[in-house]
Enzyme design. Structure first.
Site, short mmCIF file in Angstrom:
data_model
loop_
_atom_site.label_atom_id
_atom_site.label_comp_id
_atom_site.label_asym_id
_atom_site.label_seq_id
_atom_site.Cartn_x
_atom_site.Cartn_y
_atom_site.Cartn_z
N PRO A 81 -23.49 21.27 41.89
CA PRO A 81 -24.54 21.32 42.89
C PRO A 81 -24.05 20.98 44.29
O PRO A 81 -23.24 20.08 44.47
CB PRO A 81 -25.53 20.25 42.42
CG PRO A 81 -24.95 19.66 41.18
CD PRO A 81 -23.53 20.03 41.13
N GLU A 82 -24.56 21.70 45.26
CA GLU A 82 -24.33 21.39 46.67
C GLU A 82 -25.64 20.82 47.23
O GLU A 82 -26.60 20.63 46.48
CB GLU A 82 -23.88 22.67 47.40
CG GLU A 82 -22.70 23.33 46.69
CD GLU A 82 -22.13 24.55 47.40
OE1 GLU A 82 -22.30 24.65 48.62
OE2 GLU A 82 -21.52 25.38 46.73
N ARG A 114 -9.18 25.31 46.30
CA ARG A 114 -10.51 25.91 46.15
C ARG A 114 -10.51 27.25 46.85
O ARG A 114 -9.85 27.43 47.87
CB ARG A 114 -11.59 25.01 46.78
CG ARG A 114 -11.38 23.52 46.58
CD ARG A 114 -11.93 22.99 45.29
NE ARG A 114 -13.28 23.40 44.97
CZ ARG A 114 -14.37 22.75 45.34
NH1 ARG A 114 -14.29 21.67 46.08
NH2 ARG A 114 -15.57 23.18 44.98
N LYS A 137 -24.77 15.06 49.39
CA LYS A 137 -24.95 15.39 47.98
C LYS A 137 -25.21 14.16 47.13
O LYS A 137 -25.25 14.25 45.91
CB LYS A 137 -23.72 16.14 47.46
CG LYS A 137 -23.42 17.44 48.21
CD LYS A 137 -22.12 18.06 47.77
CE LYS A 137 -21.57 19.00 48.82
NZ LYS A 137 -20.19 19.40 48.55
#
Length: 282
Positions: A2-3, A272, A60
């Site tokens: 989740p962001e 990433r 977050k």
DNA sequence: CCGCTGGCCTGCGAGC
DNA sequence: TGCTCGCAGGCCAGCG
């Protein structure tokens, strides 16, 4: 997983447990395999009969505020989600924390497959604000209105100027709430190449980027987040998001850009991936 | 103070 | 069929 938008969706659903008297907060047997949760049940026992007053989001992170001084810091990590589970229903297979209430039939369960999540008790609100990741956190990417002037000022900081814009967008000290998906999407919307150095961004590009970040995160929130792949994001009510339907570049290497039909490419940044259109994003 | 690397974890699909 | 490898939406301690 989740962001910021997914964390905010989670927070909104968890309003259903505000002001309900807690019967028990419990680390599962499975959770005791892991050092960060091991032998910490005692810290949770004192929450019996207390109530969650509210949950604040910082980037977050979720900060759980109760009707007494303790505060819980909760992070969903890569795969964490809160799920409402019926009394007679089996717990999800990677349940780490279970919260039961006197007045609710359902319990709420923290299910975290990859176990990158956090659920930690702090002494007080002040203590948690001194905790480094919280203390250093930057602009909230979901803030309304987006504080564009602060963003422009922060971009001028000496430690950012000679770095690639794609790189620093994941730095939660700059804008909190951006993750790997929405950094690619925001850069596409702003038509900025992720490898461009911050010092080479024009004033107009900087403004467009700030707007694109805010717009991307808010559209994602309205779509209830991005849900795809093996472990799709779900809200606590098990609703999946639809933001993936409007993604323009994320995960689309080898597909054609919807604007100019150039092939989308993926590059690596600190392990990433960043996706972009080499023609639209100069 | 800073940025970078490796570690923390499980599950899945690709390739052999 | 089974093995290994790489990869997945994030953070943080430790190091230079």
């Amino acid at each position: 997983m989740p962001e910021g938008p997914e964390v905010e969706c989670t927070r909104l659903s968890l309003q259903a447990i505000f002001n309900k008297k807690i019967k028990q907060i419990q680390f599962t047997n499975l959770s005791q395999k892991y050092k960060k949760y091991r032998f910490k049940q005692k810290e949770l026992d004192i929450f019996e009969d207390k109530k969650i007053k509210t949950i604040e989001r910082k980037g977050k992170f979720l900060m759980w505020i109760f009707n007494f001084e303790k505060v819980i810091l909760n992070h969903l990590g890569m795969s964490g989600k809160w799920i409402f589970v019926e009394e007679n229903e089996e717990n999800p297979s990677h349940a780490k924390v279970i919260i039961k209430f006197h007045e609710l039939k359902q319990k709420v369960v923290f299910d975290d497959v990859r176990n990158f999540g956090q659920f930690r008790v702090f002494e007080s609100y002040e203590t948690i604000l001194r905790h480094d990741p919280i203390r250093k956190i930057g602009i909230d990417g979901l803030a309304l209105p987006f504080p564009i002037d602060t963003f422009l000022t922060e971009l001028k900081r000496s430690n950012y100027i000679n770095r690639e814009i794609g790189d620093i967008l994941l730095d939660q000290k700059l804008v909190a709430g951006i993750g790997n998906i929405y950094r690619s999407e925001a850069l596409f919307q702003a038509k900025i190449n992720p490898t461009k150095l911050v010092e080479n961004l024009s004033p107009n590009e900087r403004k467009k980027l700030g707007h694109a970040i805010s717009d991307t995160l808010h559209r994602a929130l309205e779509s209830q987040g991005s849900s795809f792949n093996i472990q799709p994001f779900q809200t606590p009510f098990r609703e999946e998001g639809s933001a993936q339907q409007w993604h323009k570049v994320y995960g689309k290497q080898d597909q054609l850009c919807q604007v100019c039909e150039t092939e989308i490419v993926a590059i690596k940044n600190k392990g990433r991936r960043i996706f972009f259109c080499p023609k639209c994003q100069k």
